[in-house]
Write a protein that holds these residues in place. Sequence first.
Motif, PDB file in Angstrom:
ATOM      1  N   SER A 226      54.975  20.308  63.834  1.00 31.53           N
ATOM      2  CA  SER A 226      54.541  20.992  62.603  1.00 31.53           C
ATOM      3  C   SER A 226      53.479  22.103  62.859  1.00 31.53           C
ATOM      4  CB  SER A 226      53.866  19.645  61.780  1.00 31.53           C
ATOM      5  OG  SER A 226      52.905  19.279  62.213  1.00 31.53           O
ATOM      6  N   LEU A 227      52.921  21.944  64.003  1.00 33.76           N
ATOM      7  CA  LEU A 227      51.825  23.037  64.330  1.00 33.76           C
ATOM      8  C   LEU A 227      52.461  24.191  65.269  1.00 33.76           C
ATOM      9  CD1 LEU A 227      48.868  20.570  64.758  1.00 33.76           C
ATOM     10  CD2 LEU A 227      49.594  22.043  62.804  1.00 33.76           C
ATOM     11  N   LYS A 228      51.937  25.307  65.320  1.00 31.50           N
ATOM     12  CA  LYS A 228      52.183  26.451  66.076  1.00 31.50           C
ATOM     13  C   LYS A 228      51.563  26.564  67.493  1.00 31.50           C
ATOM     14  CE  LYS A 228      53.958  29.852  62.684  1.00 31.50           C
ATOM     15  NZ  LYS A 228      53.724  31.163  62.118  1.00 31.50           N
ATOM     16  N   PRO A 229      52.167  26.446  68.739  1.00 35.89           N
ATOM     17  CA  PRO A 229      51.267  26.734  69.921  1.00 35.89           C
ATOM     18  C   PRO A 229      50.633  28.159  69.991  1.00 35.89           C
ATOM     19  CG  PRO A 229      53.452  25.807  70.325  1.00 35.89           C
ATOM     20  CD  PRO A 229      53.631  26.399  68.931  1.00 35.89           C
ATOM     21  N   PHE A 230      49.739  28.261  70.516  1.00 31.43           N
ATOM     22  CA  PHE A 230      49.100  29.559  70.860  1.00 31.43           C
ATOM     23  C   PHE A 230      48.857  29.714  72.286  1.00 31.43           C
ATOM     24  CE2 PHE A 230      44.487  28.543  71.234  1.00 31.43           C
ATOM     25  CZ  PHE A 230      44.628  27.605  70.535  1.00 31.43           C
ATOM     26  N   SER A 231      48.599  30.897  72.572  1.00 33.21           N
ATOM     27  CA  SER A 231      48.083  31.408  73.880  1.00 33.21           C
ATOM     28  C   SER A 231      46.702  32.249  74.005  1.00 33.21           C
ATOM     29  CB  SER A 231      49.275  31.873  74.537  1.00 33.21           C
ATOM     30  OG  SER A 231      49.596  33.094  73.987  1.00 33.21           O
ATOM     31  N   ASP A 232      45.980  32.156  75.284  1.00 27.17           N
ATOM     32  CA  ASP A 232      45.235  33.186  75.388  1.00 27.17           C
ATOM     33  C   ASP A 232      45.591  33.702  76.622  1.00 27.17           C
ATOM     34  OD1 ASP A 232      44.419  31.607  77.749  1.00 27.17           O
ATOM     35  OD2 ASP A 232      42.820  30.762  76.923  1.00 27.17           O
ATOM     36  N   GLU A 233      44.896  34.678  77.513  1.00 25.00           N
ATOM     37  CA  GLU A 233      45.411  35.468  78.508  1.00 25.00           C
ATOM     38  C   GLU A 233      46.407  34.709  79.530  1.00 25.00           C
ATOM     39  OE1 GLU A 233      43.227  38.450  81.441  1.00 25.00           O
ATOM     40  OE2 GLU A 233      42.440  38.491  79.322  1.00 25.00           O
ATOM     41  N   CYS A 234      45.846  33.548  80.091  1.00 25.27           N
ATOM     42  CA  CYS A 234      46.444  32.633  81.065  1.00 25.27           C
ATOM     43  C   CYS A 234      46.902  31.160  80.545  1.00 25.27           C
ATOM     44  CB  CYS A 234      45.322  32.259  81.965  1.00 25.27           C
ATOM     45  SG  CYS A 234      44.426  33.732  82.835  1.00 25.27           S
ATOM     46  N   HIS A 235      46.375  30.841  79.464  1.00 21.23           N
ATOM     47  CA  HIS A 235      46.879  29.535  79.180  1.00 21.23           C
ATOM     48  C   HIS A 235      47.642  29.481  77.677  1.00 21.23           C
ATOM     49  CE1 HIS A 235      43.595  28.818  81.730  1.00 21.23           C
ATOM     50  NE2 HIS A 235      44.207  28.061  82.308  1.00 21.23           N
ATOM     51  N   LEU A 236      48.392  28.412  77.861  1.00 20.42           N
ATOM     52  CA  LEU A 236      49.199  27.925  76.627  1.00 20.42           C
ATOM     53  C   LEU A 236      48.634  26.654  75.879  1.00 20.42           C
ATOM     54  CD1 LEU A 236      51.707  28.916  75.060  1.00 20.42           C
ATOM     55  CD2 LEU A 236      52.980  27.518  76.495  1.00 20.42           C
ATOM     56  N   TYR A 237      48.598  26.588  74.711  1.00 21.72           N
ATOM     57  CA  TYR A 237      47.830  25.348  73.910  1.00 21.72           C
ATOM     58  C   TYR A 237      49.072  24.863  73.269  1.00 21.72           C
ATOM     59  CZ  TYR A 237      43.363  27.455  75.635  1.00 21.72           C
ATOM     60  OH  TYR A 237      42.388  27.968  76.313  1.00 21.72           O
TER      61      TYR A 237
END
Length: 304
Positions: free
Chosen positions: A31-42
């Motif tokens: 139900s929630l969208k994953p997101f990322s920063d430069e190196c990592h995925l949440y």
Amino acid sequence: MAKESRCIKILKNEGEMTRRKLIEEGLLDNSLKPFSDECHLYIPVTGDIPGAATEIFEERDISAPLPRHELIGGIAIIQDCDRDGARRLLDSRPVIHTVLYSEGPVTGEYRTKDYIVLAGKNTTKTDYTEYGQRFLIDLSAAYFSARLANERQRIAAMMKDGERLLDMFAGVGPFAITLSGKCSVVYANDINPAAVSLLYDNIRLNKKKNILPVLADARCLGGIFPPGSFDRIIMNLPMKSSEFIDIAFRLCRPGGMIHFYTLQSEPGEMEEELGKYECGKISERVVRSYSPSQHHAVYDIRVI
Ligand code: SAM
């Protein structure tokens, strides 16, 4: 809307493997969208996993229907370039590793398509099982359609043991491998080296001992095999089969059968053309619809 959730933080290149594991364990929060920063995925999770962090995620519209798709092994092919829909599809079933979109129809001599990877693993390769037979497939390198699965079974059901079969346009081998159990020998021919290479893999994978791959233009087959060499011939090159029909009649023995696939708008369109040859009974059936104005048809032709 944004919402706080427990999540796991992983390196980007571990994303696909971790996502599949979470789906299998029922821990992915769809139900929630994953997101990322430069190196990592949440990736948001439903349970409290050891080492989990807490982050703010955007909510997905989970009421939106999944895009219509064709599933071949672990690849889903969708009809629109819809990245959000592709992502939802990917997350909906652990078996799907890649979602592809094709910009155009099959083209060229090898009858392949160009694909865009919309979600998942960056590949056009997959492993597909049809009625207990396994096929390694590379959709951008060689033609494959799962839509002919029932057609292959229909032909297998009409065969007698010990037949000599020629598949003039074999691709990665779905007809040749499916029908080989009823054959003394199968010659499986294709002009595309990538298709023949996958055919070798599929012969090995299914432990077949009676299939001989041939890499040739089907126009040459009349010079390779003596007349009347085969009990049955498969001609699945619907756009162009009629260019090869004289060779098929030469290579099929009297009393044998040719399965001639074509695209047509009206029933019986090929009857006049086929009437030029020594045909016994001809039966025609629709295999599937191809476009609003055309259908994929097969003529089962008894040679006399
Ligand atoms: N029978 C396979 C299947 O059902 O998946 C493949 C069918 S695909 C529609 C047609 C195949 O014919 C392609 O793999 C293409 O490379 C092959 N082909 C096209 N022209 C050919 C030719 N002149 N000689 C031999 N093979 C050819």
